[in-house]
Design an enzyme around this catalytic site. Sequence first.
Site, PDB file in Angstrom:
ATOM      1  N   ASP A 176      -0.107   5.141   0.936  1.00  0.00           N
ATOM      2  CA  ASP A 176      -0.341   6.099   2.012  1.00  0.00           C
ATOM      3  C   ASP A 176      -0.451   5.395   3.367  1.00  0.00           C
ATOM      4  O   ASP A 176      -1.304   4.531   3.562  1.00  0.00           O
ATOM      5  CB  ASP A 176      -1.617   6.890   1.735  1.00  0.00           C
ATOM      6  CG  ASP A 176      -1.542   7.624   0.402  1.00  0.00           C
ATOM      7  OD1 ASP A 176      -0.698   8.528   0.287  1.00  0.00           O
ATOM      8  OD2 ASP A 176      -2.304   7.285  -0.520  1.00  0.00           O
ATOM      9  N   ASP A 221       0.865  -1.160   0.000  1.00  0.00           N
ATOM     10  CA  ASP A 221       0.000   0.000   0.000  1.00  0.00           C
ATOM     11  C   ASP A 221       0.917   1.230   0.000  1.00  0.00           C
ATOM     12  O   ASP A 221       2.106   1.117   0.330  1.00  0.00           O
ATOM     13  CB  ASP A 221      -0.880  -0.033   1.257  1.00  0.00           C
ATOM     14  CG  ASP A 221      -1.695   1.227   1.423  1.00  0.00           C
ATOM     15  OD1 ASP A 221      -2.392   1.619   0.468  1.00  0.00           O
ATOM     16  OD2 ASP A 221      -1.630   1.828   2.517  1.00  0.00           O
TER      17      ASP A 221
END
Length: 216
Positions: free
Chosen positions: A13, A11
């Site tokens: 953020d 991922d």
Amino acid sequence: MTIHARALLFDNDGTLVSSLESVNRCWTRWAVEYGLTAEDFARVELHGRPAAEIAADLLPAHVVPQAVARIEDLEVEDVAGGGVRLLPGTEEFLAGLPAERWAVVTSATRRLAEARLAAVGIQPKTLIVADDITRGKPDPEPYLLAARTLGVDPADCVVFEDAPAGLQAGRAAGMTTVALATTHRAEELTADLVVKDLSALSALVTEAGIEISVRP
């Protein structure tokens, strides 16, 4: 503990970069523009989900396309204001990985993801974004697409996530999950391994794949 993998899926953020200050600024402004309250936001799952799905939960259907375009514009513009920074360990961890053996899998749009990654000097060879999928996290579709793109069996992939929705997506995809306690408390995260951030881990590349270990 050592985890063996053939591909690593990150991922963005909250995992590779911190954009929390930017997100808070932009979504607060967006909420005011669309007349939304804190109570409205409390009703829906926010972190780790595509903006289009969040907007659809909060606003009438006919307003959603315009609202999604607006939040994207706000967030892209905010990147230039220094709203994104690398999280501890990110640069060192990624530096030793073969480009064809890792991907970034984010709920952001391509335009926003590329802006944030460029701001901190990360250039993934494989980038899966909200524009590429029909169902966002916690659905496994984003991570399954990343595995197919890299040509790796999902069972041989490790997902790195900070959000419960992303970890749920990784588990549903049949992948090993590593949770980073950067935006949530460790006890809120369900994963095969939970660490504070990528600085707690090391990666050893071998002919058989990649070995992930917790630093002593």
